[in-house]
Write an enzyme that holds these catalytic residues in place. Structure first.
Site, PDB file in Angstrom:
ATOM      1  N   ASP A 108      63.066   3.741 -41.312  1.00  0.00           N
ATOM      2  CA  ASP A 108      62.434   2.797 -42.036  1.00  0.00           C
ATOM      3  C   ASP A 108      60.896   3.090 -41.815  1.00  0.00           C
ATOM      4  OD1 ASP A 108      61.605   0.083 -43.341  1.00  0.00           O
ATOM      5  OD2 ASP A 108      63.731  -0.055 -43.363  1.00  0.00           O
TER       6      ASP A 108
ATOM      7  N   VAL B 104      69.436  -2.454 -45.002  1.00  0.00           N
ATOM      8  CA  VAL B 104      69.948  -1.475 -44.264  1.00  0.00           C
ATOM      9  C   VAL B 104      69.678  -0.084 -44.157  1.00  0.00           C
ATOM     10  CG1 VAL B 104      71.936  -3.378 -43.891  1.00  0.00           C
ATOM     11  CG2 VAL B 104      72.218  -1.150 -45.422  1.00  0.00           C
ATOM     12  N   LYS B 105      69.131   0.265 -45.406  1.00  0.00           N
ATOM     13  CA  LYS B 105      68.640   1.603 -45.451  1.00  0.00           C
ATOM     14  C   LYS B 105      69.742   2.731 -44.941  1.00  0.00           C
ATOM     15  CE  LYS B 105      63.648   0.763 -46.065  1.00  0.00           C
ATOM     16  NZ  LYS B 105      63.631  -0.801 -45.946  1.00  0.00           N
ATOM     17  N   ARG B 106      70.991   2.385 -45.089  1.00  0.00           N
ATOM     18  CA  ARG B 106      72.010   3.401 -44.815  1.00  0.00           C
ATOM     19  C   ARG B 106      72.158   4.697 -45.579  1.00  0.00           C
ATOM     20  NH1 ARG B 106      70.990   0.418 -40.767  1.00  0.00           N
ATOM     21  NH2 ARG B 106      72.772  -0.750 -39.693  1.00  0.00           N
TER      22      ARG B 106
END
Lengths: 305, 305
Positions: A108, B104-106
């Site tokens: 991130d 969550v940027k998975r």
């Protein structure tokens, strides 16, 4: 931690890591049945089953391997009870002297990356007390957001003497869609590899950096080039076995010193009892089957040196 | 879910989302003290404090906004008690009728992406029972691994009528390091944007796709181009306020219909009470300060139409 990883690999003569990626379909029925009997058909049952399954495997293989790599997605899918199984697995493996590589692929920006880094590798301050959360030894990191997304992880590595493996070239078929795009005639993964080498340069262990890279076994030609671009970078190599990579493909990932790479196998080990080759162990012998698969993998990989 | 998001935005006249990203330093002292008194200086105290802080803000702003975006890193840093606070926050916001975008940027490959998708948007099967884990409405997804990393998320979206926002161009200063690299004369984020439009084409709501994109407010020129490349894609826009993006910068992200974008503010809302402008509310009025900041943000953004 990179020094301890290298030392463990040398001691066990095993540049391998076992991926603890427990799909519920891998878990022997007798374990799942027991968990459902206790918790009903719930996420709690799934978490309990996964933990028992892992513990059996870890007990059977821990003296033969230097490290494990739990894939957090396989725990996260079961919500809080799954995350509890993840935490128990990390703690137990560390107690057993194994290096734990959390395959979390987080990434991130700024303070958000710092929060991930603190939660997985470092600590948070609550009042006057330093509290550790998941506390793995290494984690995997996604670089798509660039240096200011990665540097908070590097900072925590330096402080805690821990490590990361940055995704450079992944093992999946469509990894090329963005990673192979040509930038001034060179593929993007080479540019990322150069950044990895740079990020790792001021955070060195005895011979390798705290900042490693992920490069899939399924692309050995790219492995050869990336090995040269990142000579001091440990390479975590997924894709051996089930995904199609063979031992012969792995040579380019290693340096002359026989170090510099650690090869992951997940399904091929933890679900060995479902393969014809290890069927003799039966479901109740799933952990012994995993041990035999580890011994076979070590023999296979050590053949290349 | 994309239809419900659009409907909520219309009803509340608010193309905005409040980022629930609770750093411990944002939490008023009286809340943290109470938690420490009950749990000691532990991760449990941190989790309890964060949850109480969130609840206060949600209660104060929920009638004025369509959606919230909890940043999971801010919970994950507190380990299991943090994840519990995340789950409580998601559940509570959904009860209040808010759309929950899990930031969550998975992103991973094949079955691993599927596990993330099931855990956050879908369900897992335990025996004969379908169990939901974190159960957000939308999540953010990292595209670095390519189509076979993203498509398991799209599959679950189609099945569950939920949605994703794929990182295309992020708001941070070094986002350009890889995202802006020129591929045949065009930046990588444009190529990613084209993929997003394609992934979303066969998974449409009434006027927008289940597959959205993240494009930072700090790059309005790129926003203008991406808006054209992805006309049916909802754009989640971080970077307004604290990161430097202004209302004037936001116009290019919207379509002619005044829809197509949702602007996030985190710190600017949830930590408003620490700004000079809202200092009058005091620490005990942190939730009312957040409400006032929401009203001001709505006025600011609605000025562009």
């Amino acid at each position: 931690m990179i020094n301890r990883l290298v030392e463990n690999i040398r001691k066990k003569k095993a540049p391998i890591v076992v991926g603890l990626d427990p799909m519920l379909s891998y878990v022997p029925e007798f374990i799942l049945d027991r968990a459902v009997k206790e918790h009903g058909e719930t996420l709690e049952a799934a978490g309990a089953a996964v933990w028992e399954y892992n513990k059996g495997i870890v007990d059977a293989v821990c003296d033969e391997i230097p490290a494990v790599k739990p894939q957090i997605a396989m725990y996260e899918q079961f919500g809080l009870p799954g995350m509890q199984a993840f935490q128990k697995t990390v703690d137990y493996c560390r107690e057993k002297g194994l290096i734990v590589i959390g395959d979390v692929k987080r990434g991130d920006i700024g303070s958000t990356s710092a929060a991930y880094a603190n939660g997985h590798l470092g600590s948070v301050q609550v009042g006057g007390t330093k509290c550790y959360a998941f506390n793995e030894d290494f984690i995997t990191v996604n670089p798509y957001l660039g240096s200011d997304g990665v540097s908070p992880f590097v900072d925590v590595c330096r402080e805690e003497k821990k490590g990361i493996f940055v995704l450079v070239k992944t093992s999946n078929p469509s990894s090329g869609e963005f990673q192979d795009q040509k930038v001034d005639g060179r593929p993007l993964y080479e540019i990322v590899g150069e950044h990895v080498a740079r990020w790792g340069a001021d955070c060195m262990g005895d011979s390798y950096s705290y900042v490693g890279a992920v490069v899939g076994a399924t692309y050995p030609e790219m492995g050869r080039i990336l090995r040269k671009i990142m000579p001091k970078t440990y390479i975590l190599v997924p894709g051996y076995g089930a995904q199609g990579g063979t031992a012969a493909d792995l040579k380019p990932y290693f340096n002359e010193d026989g170090l510099g790479a650690i090869v992951n196998s997940s399904r091929g080990i933890i679900c060995a009892y479902k393969q014809d080759k290890y069927a003799g162990f039966g479901e109740s012998g799933y952990a012994e089957a995993a041990r035999q698969a580890v011994l076979d993998m070590k023999e296979d990989i050590n053949r290349i040196f």
